[in-house]
Design a protein around this motif. Structure first.
Motif, PDB file in Angstrom:
ATOM      1  N   GLY A 152       0.809  -1.212   0.000  1.00 23.30           N
ATOM      2  CA  GLY A 152       0.000   0.000   0.000  1.00 23.30           C
ATOM      3  C   GLY A 152       0.836   1.252   0.000  1.00 23.30           C
ATOM      4  N   GLN A 153       1.933   1.270   0.760  1.00 26.49           N
ATOM      5  CA  GLN A 153       2.773   2.459   0.797  1.00 26.49           C
ATOM      6  C   GLN A 153       3.587   2.607  -0.487  1.00 26.49           C
ATOM      7  N   VAL A 154       3.920   1.491  -1.134  1.00 25.60           N
ATOM      8  CA  VAL A 154       4.577   1.585  -2.439  1.00 25.60           C
ATOM      9  C   VAL A 154       3.659   2.306  -3.420  1.00 25.60           C
ATOM     10  N   GLY A 155       2.367   1.967  -3.393  1.00 29.25           N
ATOM     11  CA  GLY A 155       1.420   2.641  -4.268  1.00 29.25           C
ATOM     12  C   GLY A 155       1.299   4.126  -3.954  1.00 29.25           C
ATOM     13  N   LEU A 156       1.225   4.485  -2.662  1.00 34.34           N
ATOM     14  CA  LEU A 156       1.144   5.901  -2.287  1.00 34.34           C
ATOM     15  C   LEU A 156       2.415   6.656  -2.671  1.00 34.34           C
ATOM     16  N   ALA A 157       3.571   6.027  -2.475  1.00 32.00           N
ATOM     17  CA  ALA A 157       4.837   6.691  -2.798  1.00 32.00           C
ATOM     18  C   ALA A 157       4.950   6.950  -4.289  1.00 32.00           C
ATOM     19  N   TYR A 158       4.535   5.982  -5.107  1.00 30.06           N
ATOM     20  CA  TYR A 158       4.571   6.160  -6.560  1.00 30.06           C
ATOM     21  C   TYR A 158       3.612   7.262  -6.989  1.00 30.06           C
ATOM     22  N   LEU A 159       2.431   7.296  -6.389  1.00 34.21           N
ATOM     23  CA  LEU A 159       1.466   8.336  -6.722  1.00 34.21           C
ATOM     24  C   LEU A 159       1.975   9.710  -6.293  1.00 34.21           C
ATOM     25  N   PHE A 191      14.749  -6.802  -6.894  1.00 32.44           N
ATOM     26  CA  PHE A 191      13.432  -6.232  -6.613  1.00 32.44           C
ATOM     27  C   PHE A 191      13.420  -4.735  -6.909  1.00 32.44           C
ATOM     28  N   GLU A 192      14.420  -4.025  -6.438  1.00 30.17           N
ATOM     29  CA  GLU A 192      14.462  -2.580  -6.649  1.00 30.17           C
ATOM     30  C   GLU A 192      14.644  -2.234  -8.123  1.00 30.17           C
ATOM     31  N   GLN A 193      15.446  -3.041  -8.832  1.00 33.81           N
ATOM     32  CA  GLN A 193      15.627  -2.783 -10.254  1.00 33.81           C
ATOM     33  C   GLN A 193      14.322  -2.976 -11.010  1.00 33.81           C
ATOM     34  N   GLU A 194      13.574  -4.010 -10.656  1.00 34.25           N
ATOM     35  CA  GLU A 194      12.301  -4.255 -11.333  1.00 34.25           C
ATOM     36  C   GLU A 194      11.278  -3.180 -10.978  1.00 34.25           C
ATOM     37  N   LEU A 195      11.276  -2.738  -9.726  1.00 30.87           N
ATOM     38  CA  LEU A 195      10.382  -1.649  -9.328  1.00 30.87           C
ATOM     39  C   LEU A 195      10.709  -0.383 -10.102  1.00 30.87           C
ATOM     40  N   ALA A 196      11.996  -0.133 -10.299  1.00 31.03           N
ATOM     41  CA  ALA A 196      12.411   1.039 -11.086  1.00 31.03           C
ATOM     42  C   ALA A 196      11.938   0.913 -12.528  1.00 31.03           C
ATOM     43  N   THR A 197      12.067  -0.277 -13.095  1.00 30.22           N
ATOM     44  CA  THR A 197      11.618  -0.487 -14.469  1.00 30.22           C
ATOM     45  C   THR A 197      10.124  -0.279 -14.597  1.00 30.22           C
ATOM     46  N   THR A 222       8.092   1.495 -12.727  1.00 28.92           N
ATOM     47  CA  THR A 222       7.615   2.847 -12.401  1.00 28.92           C
ATOM     48  C   THR A 222       8.380   3.942 -13.138  1.00 28.92           C
ATOM     49  N   GLY A 223       9.180   3.572 -14.124  1.00 28.65           N
ATOM     50  CA  GLY A 223       9.913   4.583 -14.876  1.00 28.65           C
ATOM     51  C   GLY A 223      11.053   5.206 -14.102  1.00 28.65           C
ATOM     52  N   SER A 224      11.568   4.499 -13.094  1.00 25.05           N
ATOM     53  CA  SER A 224      12.745   4.922 -12.302  1.00 25.05           C
ATOM     54  C   SER A 224      12.522   6.217 -11.521  1.00 25.05           C
ATOM     55  N   ILE A 225      11.282   6.648 -11.340  1.00 27.32           N
ATOM     56  CA  ILE A 225      11.075   7.935 -10.669  1.00 27.32           C
ATOM     57  C   ILE A 225      11.258   7.833  -9.154  1.00 27.32           C
ATOM     58  N   LEU A 226      11.266   6.603  -8.613  1.00 25.95           N
ATOM     59  CA  LEU A 226      11.486   6.438  -7.172  1.00 25.95           C
ATOM     60  C   LEU A 226      12.952   6.236  -6.831  1.00 25.95           C
ATOM     61  N   ASN A 227      13.806   6.175  -7.831  1.00 23.30           N
ATOM     62  CA  ASN A 227      15.241   5.987  -7.603  1.00 23.30           C
ATOM     63  C   ASN A 227      15.905   7.328  -7.328  1.00 23.30           C
ATOM     64  N   LYS A 228      15.670   7.852  -6.137  1.00 22.33           N
ATOM     65  CA  LYS A 228      16.289   9.107  -5.732  1.00 22.33           C
ATOM     66  C   LYS A 228      16.627   9.021  -4.247  1.00 22.33           C
TER      67      LYS A 228
END
Length: 767
Positions: A440-447, A507-513, A515-521
């Motif tokens: 749930g927090q992954v979804g909120l963070a991406y949004l 896992f993090e690499q796939e999440l970046a792929t 979501t367009g890498s916008i959480l990689n900061k």
């Protein structure tokens, strides 16, 4: 009378002979021998069947790894083809392992051409039964009910891919053993006298084709022990026709044993080659082409388990259990040493130094200057938030999203986007804080990040829903099989620092792929946007394994979250129950922590992802936030309690928007109180194992206390809980993989009358 009974007696005799022949066939005797002696290898099959059928881990969606495999983002012919190939690999590993263990009990095999091939044919009862069971589950899954039209093309595509992958996998093995394995023809002259029809000690029969045994007969008991100890009468040949088992008592035992040893050597060479190939594939794990479906990765892992059990049992026989226990003890001792103690690390942190983690140091925050500064800074953020609101006393929104894998991530994103659209873009602006756990927090963070960085945010709702629901499990499962098992010392550079590479990195690499890498900061990138109230604050709160406290990760100073206000004022001698991440690790570059790593730590479900070790002394590890607060309510309540006076003076009320998945699923169906003696021994620990239900009840009390503290007209609760129907045979799962049907169920749930009424009530508050 006797004449009438004679046909029945003859029919009964024929039936008895028929069943006797089946019982003494090679296939049945092999299966019975497995049931008697190879229960460790059979346990792997049982585990596979339980996973496929959904009897094991149904809420985790383990069955969907096999029923809905995904490859390169699609569930199609090729994804099932790979799973079918992996099933063939697992089947051949089973054949190899059991051939090593029991092939020598059936000496007649050594007298046949291609003995291992014939062994595989006759050993196919169990693999064939499981494969047919799998196909039946697949057809049932693709045709779930009367309301949904079956996709006949998808059924045919899936089954054809599965079967073709299995056939090709078995064919490759067959070629290898056909080229390498030797049989009796290699050791005997090309033209030789035909072997006898009967072994020593057997009665002579007047048959034109009778060929006598020319050597001195052994004693009948010794003959049976050597020649055919399980009294096998028939076997299946390459053309699947039944053939009689001939005696091999006339062969030199050294020749027969030499055939088995040579076949065993080829099997061991193939298994070692497979392990090396898997290790090499681990080097290519970053390439999507090599990220096979998660179900195939599990089959490969089961194949390795079968190979290891078979090899240990073959070389050490009755000492295998003792050896396995000793190996586990030795591995545990070695892995506890400094060479293996690194574990998984949080990307961005400096591990060259350590921070002191003691209760005395945590208590030092009470009444400190740091505490006052952090409270003042967060109050300034609230003032800026208020300045951006249209009303003088606006409603303050706090969003709490529960854990629950990709289902929770999709549901949280969907509900929040819907509220944002229906309020004309005012919902996120009215939100001051976001908390939660896991998916749930992954979804909120991406949004939230999309809201901050995407200039066309309100036009890309459908794209975000698609991206947040994409598979995250394939690279994790494949990394576990290839990289974590065989390449545990590989390193990767993140932000100029070197870290151990494992499935967490995948896992993090796939999440970046996805979501367009916008959480990689890094974490510090969010400090200014939060301070200016351009986005809501977000508290990421993974659990500390060693003492149960929660780690509060935020770009702001949040020392006021570490204990209740009464404890921080010194009114009560209470211990801190939370830890300020940036304050604790102030010398380990906490601002450089990758935000995707913080989200991953918050979603570290045991075994799926590795626990994260922090650079502290003594060492502490972090795991899923759901271990302590799966719904984000505790963190939100602490924040509200701390700033209660400001909230009462400057807002029209605090509104908790609780977006959860499976919250009501903790309620169990009523059952009889009849329990056996063994079952009753474990019943006292039932409450201890029901963590989520306990959390729900505790939070009901906490929410009631908040309502009493703020006043019933200043505290409001809006709940949006997604729960699939109890009678739905394909219930939505808690997993990092979502099927197309699961996605459709989640997206359509918002149209239910109950949710529409709750949306309307909340929209009226914000507008």
């Amino acid at each position: 009378m006797h004449l009438r009974l004679r046909p029945k007696i003859v029919a009964l005799a024929i039936m008895q002979n028929f069943f006797r022949d089946i019982l003494h066939s090679f296939s049945v005797q092999l299966l019975l021998l497995h049931l008697r002696s190879n229960f460790l290898l059979l346990a792997v099959w049982v585990l596979l069947v339980l996973m496929m059928s959904g009897l094991l881990g149904p809420n985790l969606g383990l069955q969907y790894l096999f029923l809905d495999p995904e490859y390169l983002g699609d569930t199609d012919f090729w994804s099932f083809f790979i799973v079918g190939g992996a099933f063939g690999f697992f089947t051949m590993s089973w054949n190899l392992g059991t051939y090593l263990l029991i092939g020598g009990y059936f000496n007649f095999l050594a007298s046949l051409s291609r003995p291992f091939f014939k062994y595989c044919i006759n050993n196919a009862l169990l693999p064939l039964a499981v494969f047919l069971f799998y196909c039946g589950l697949l057809v049932h899954f693709l045709r779930p009910g009367k309301d949904i039209q079956p996709d006949r093309w998808l059924i045919g595509e899936s089954l054809s891919g599965l079967i073709l992958g299995l056939i090709i996998s078995l064919f490759v093995y067959a070629i290898y053993f056909n080229l390498t394995n030797r049989d009796i023809g290699y050791y005997q002259p090309r033209f030789r006298e035909a072997p006898p029809n009967m072994g020593p000690g057997q009665s002579r029969k007047r048959t034109s084709g009778y060929r006598p045994y020319r050597a001195k007969a052994l004693a009948p008991m010794l003959t049976k022990m050597y020649d055919n100890p399980y009294d096998v009468k028939t076997y299946l040949g390459e053309n699947l026709r039944t053939r009689l088992v001939r005696s091999v008592a006339h062969y030199d035992s050294a020749v027969l044993q030499g055939i088995f040893r040579q076949n065993h050597l080829n099997a061991i060479v193939l298994q070692l080659g497979t392990i090396i190939a898997l290790a090499l594939l681990g080097l290519l794990i970053d390439q999507p082409l090599f990220q096979i479906p998660a179900g195939a990765s599990f089959l490969v892992m089961f194949s390795l388990i079968v190979a290891i059990i078979g090899a240990i049992s073959y070389w050490f026989s009755e000492w295998r259990f003792v050896l396995m226990v000793c190996l586990l003890a030795v591995f545990n001792y070695i892995s506890s040493g400094p060479l293996f103690r690194h574990g998984n690390q949080a990307y961005g942190l400096d591990y060259s130094t350590t921070a002191d983690y003691t209760t005395e140091r945590l208590k030092a925050l009470a009444g400190s200057e740091q505490l006052g500064q952090d409270i003042a800074a967060s109050r300034n953020i609230l003032e800026r938030w208020k300045a951006r609101q249209p009303a003088d006393k606006p409603p303050l929104i706090i969003v709490c999203a529960s854990g629950g894998g990709l289902t929770a991530a999709l549901w949280a994103t969907h509900v929040t986007q819907t509220l944002e659209q229906c309020t004309g873009g005012n919902f996120i602006r009215s939100t001051a804080l976001m908390t939660g756990a896991s998916g749930g927090q992954v979804g909120l963070a991406y949004l939230r990040e999309s809201y901050l960085s995407d200039p066309e945010f309100h036009l890309n709702d459908a794209l975000r829903l698609d991206r947040i629901s994409r598979d995250l499990l394939n690279p994790v499962a494949f990394s576990l099989v290839s990289n974590d098992l065989f390449l545990p010392f590989t390193r990767v550079k993140v932000g100029g620092k070197s870290y151990r590479r494992d499935r967490a990195y995948s896992f993090e690499q796939e999440l970046a792929t996805n979501t367009g890498s916008i959480l990689n900061k890094p974490l510090w990138k969010y400090r200014q946007p939060e301070q200016e109230a351009r986005i809501p604050m977000m508290f990421v709160t993974p659990s500390i394994v060693e003492d149960g406290r929660r780690m509060v990760i935020s770009p702001q100073g949040v020392s006021y979250m570490t204990a209740s206000p009464a404890a921080l004022r010194g009114d009560l001698p209470l211990q801190p129950d939370m830890v300020d991440f940036r304050w604790l690790l102030q010398d380990q570059e906490p601002d450089s922590l990758h935000f995707a790593t913080a989200l991953r730590m918050n979603a570290t479900y045991p075994y799926v992802l590795p626990l994260v070790r922090l650079p502290t002394k003594p060492s502490i590890r972090l795991m899923d936030a759901g271990y302590r607060d799966n719904y984000g309510v505790v963190s939100a309540a602490r924040f509200v309690t701390t700033f209660k006076d400001w909230l009462l003076e400057n807002t029209s009320g605090v509104h908790f928007v609780q977006i959860s998945a499976f919250r009501e699923g903790a309620e169990k169906e009523e059952r009889d109180d009849r329990r056996g003696a063994i079952e009753s021994l474990f019943s006292p620990v039932g409450v201890a194992g029901n963590i989520l239900s306990v959390q729900i009840l505790d939070q009901e009390v906490l929410l009631g206390q908040l309502a009493e503290s703020l006043g019933p007209d200043r505290f409001f609760l809006h709940r949006f809980n997604y729960e699939s129907d109890a009678d739905d045979p394909l219930r939505t799962s808690v997993s990092f993989h979502l099927t197309d049907r699961e996605q459709m169920q989640v997206l359509q749930a918002i149209d239910e009358k109950e949710f529409q009424e709750r949306l309307d009530r909340l929209i009226r508050v914000i507008e």
